[in-house]
Write an enzyme that holds these catalytic residues in place. Structure first.
Site, PDB file in Angstrom:
ATOM      1  N   GLY A  57      -1.602 -28.576 -13.170  1.00 60.56           N
ATOM      2  CA  GLY A  57      -2.134 -27.788 -12.063  1.00 60.56           C
ATOM      3  C   GLY A  57      -2.519 -26.452 -12.646  1.00 60.56           C
ATOM      4  N   THR A  58      -3.798 -26.135 -12.670  1.00 67.49           N
ATOM      5  CA  THR A  58      -4.261 -25.254 -13.720  1.00 67.49           C
ATOM      6  C   THR A  58      -5.514 -24.484 -13.355  1.00 67.49           C
ATOM      7  OG1 THR A  58      -4.918 -25.300 -16.032  1.00 67.49           O
ATOM      8  CG2 THR A  58      -5.714 -27.033 -14.688  1.00 67.49           C
ATOM      9  N   THR A  59      -5.917 -23.622 -14.265  1.00 67.60           N
ATOM     10  CA  THR A  59      -7.231 -22.990 -14.228  1.00 67.60           C
ATOM     11  C   THR A  59      -7.854 -23.142 -15.606  1.00 67.60           C
ATOM     12  OG1 THR A  59      -6.491 -21.350 -12.606  1.00 67.60           O
ATOM     13  CG2 THR A  59      -8.517 -20.882 -13.793  1.00 67.60           C
TER      14      THR A  59
END
Length: 274
Positions: A57-59
């Site tokens: 779960g990221t950018t």
């Protein structure tokens, strides 16, 4: 005539006590029913709650500038509400001067990166070259993602530099679509910075402008997205260099109502109750 006798089944049903204990402990399917394969040994499969997938779960982000590309990502890997890794590296090298930004299931994206690295290195050996073009790498990743789209949870960005096309960015969202774009953002934190990147990206940026743009965008996403955090990693790729850098967590810019870390153990103040 000799009467034929049915062969005994290799699957042996466990005792009622084993079945009851399995149901109480939350085992599912055949394990709960007491079937454990050969010899009646119960296959202890825990329920779905304890098998939450580890997600990045990221950018993630990649952006072109005059002569190259800059890739950026945070470093938080989560499993539900639990932070499984606070210093993950989500920018993986596929081949010479080509990198892959990963979001989605950590296991799926790591497998894709591994296969892409294998195929691209084999292809480079066949061609007698040191590496492959960015487009070739993107097509390999797209083929893997599209072929396995029924079960794969992976959104990826392929970016890098090659002699023919210079700096290129390709985005491969879930489903296996391949798009050639000047910049791309992905992951859970991308929804918070879409307006920012649309407003502030401009063609022909310098290397320093592009690097500052990527770092600010990722830090803004970290400030709003609970699944993004940790350090900010960047990779700068052009004709002359491949530079991997990171901004430590205590140096990541903070915004709005965030509290800046002062280092060390934070002081906790207790308010006396009258």
């Amino acid at each position: 005539r000799t009467q034929s006798r049915a062969r005994p089944s290799a699957r042996v049903q466990a005792s009622p006590r084993t079945r009851r204990e399995g149901m109480e402990r939350g085992w599912e399917g055949e394990s709960a029913a007491g079937y454990g394969g050969y010899g009646g040994h119960t296959n202890m499969v825990m329920n779905k709650k304890s098998q939450e997938e580890v997600l990045t779960g990221t950018t993630i982000m990649a952006c072109t500038y005059e002569g190259g590309v800059v890739l950026g990502a945070d470093s938080r890997t989560s499993s539900g509400s639990y932070v499984a890794n606070r210093a993950a590296d989500k920018i993986t090298k596929c081949c010479d001067r080509v990198y892959l930004c990963r979001s989605g299931s950590a296991a799926h994206t790591q497998a894709v990166a591994g296969y892409a690295n294998l195929y691209l290195n084999q292809h480079a050996v066949e061609l007698g070259q040191k590496g492959c073009s960015v487009k070739t790498a993107a097509n390999i990743v797209k083929e893997i993602a599209y072929t396995n789209k029924q079960w794969m949870n992976a959104g990826m960005i392929v970016a890098g530099w090659d002699a023919k096309n210079k700096g290129k960015v390709f985005v491969i969202p879930m489903g296996g679509t391949l798009m050639d774009v000047p910049f791309a953002v992905g992951g859970s934190g991308s929804i918070y910075i879409n307006a920012f990147v649309d407003r502030n990206w401009k063609p022909g940026m310098t290397k320093d402008e592009c690097k500052a743009f990527v770092r600010k965008a990722v830090s803004l996403a970290i400030s709003r997205d609970g699944s993004s955090g940790g350090v900010v990693r960047t990779v700068t790729v052009d004709e002359h260099e491949e530079v991997k850098e990171f901004v430590p967590g205590n140096e990541v810019p903070v915004y709005q109502d965030e509290i800046r870390s002062t280092g060390g153990v934070p002081k906790v103040e207790f308010v006396p109750v009258p």
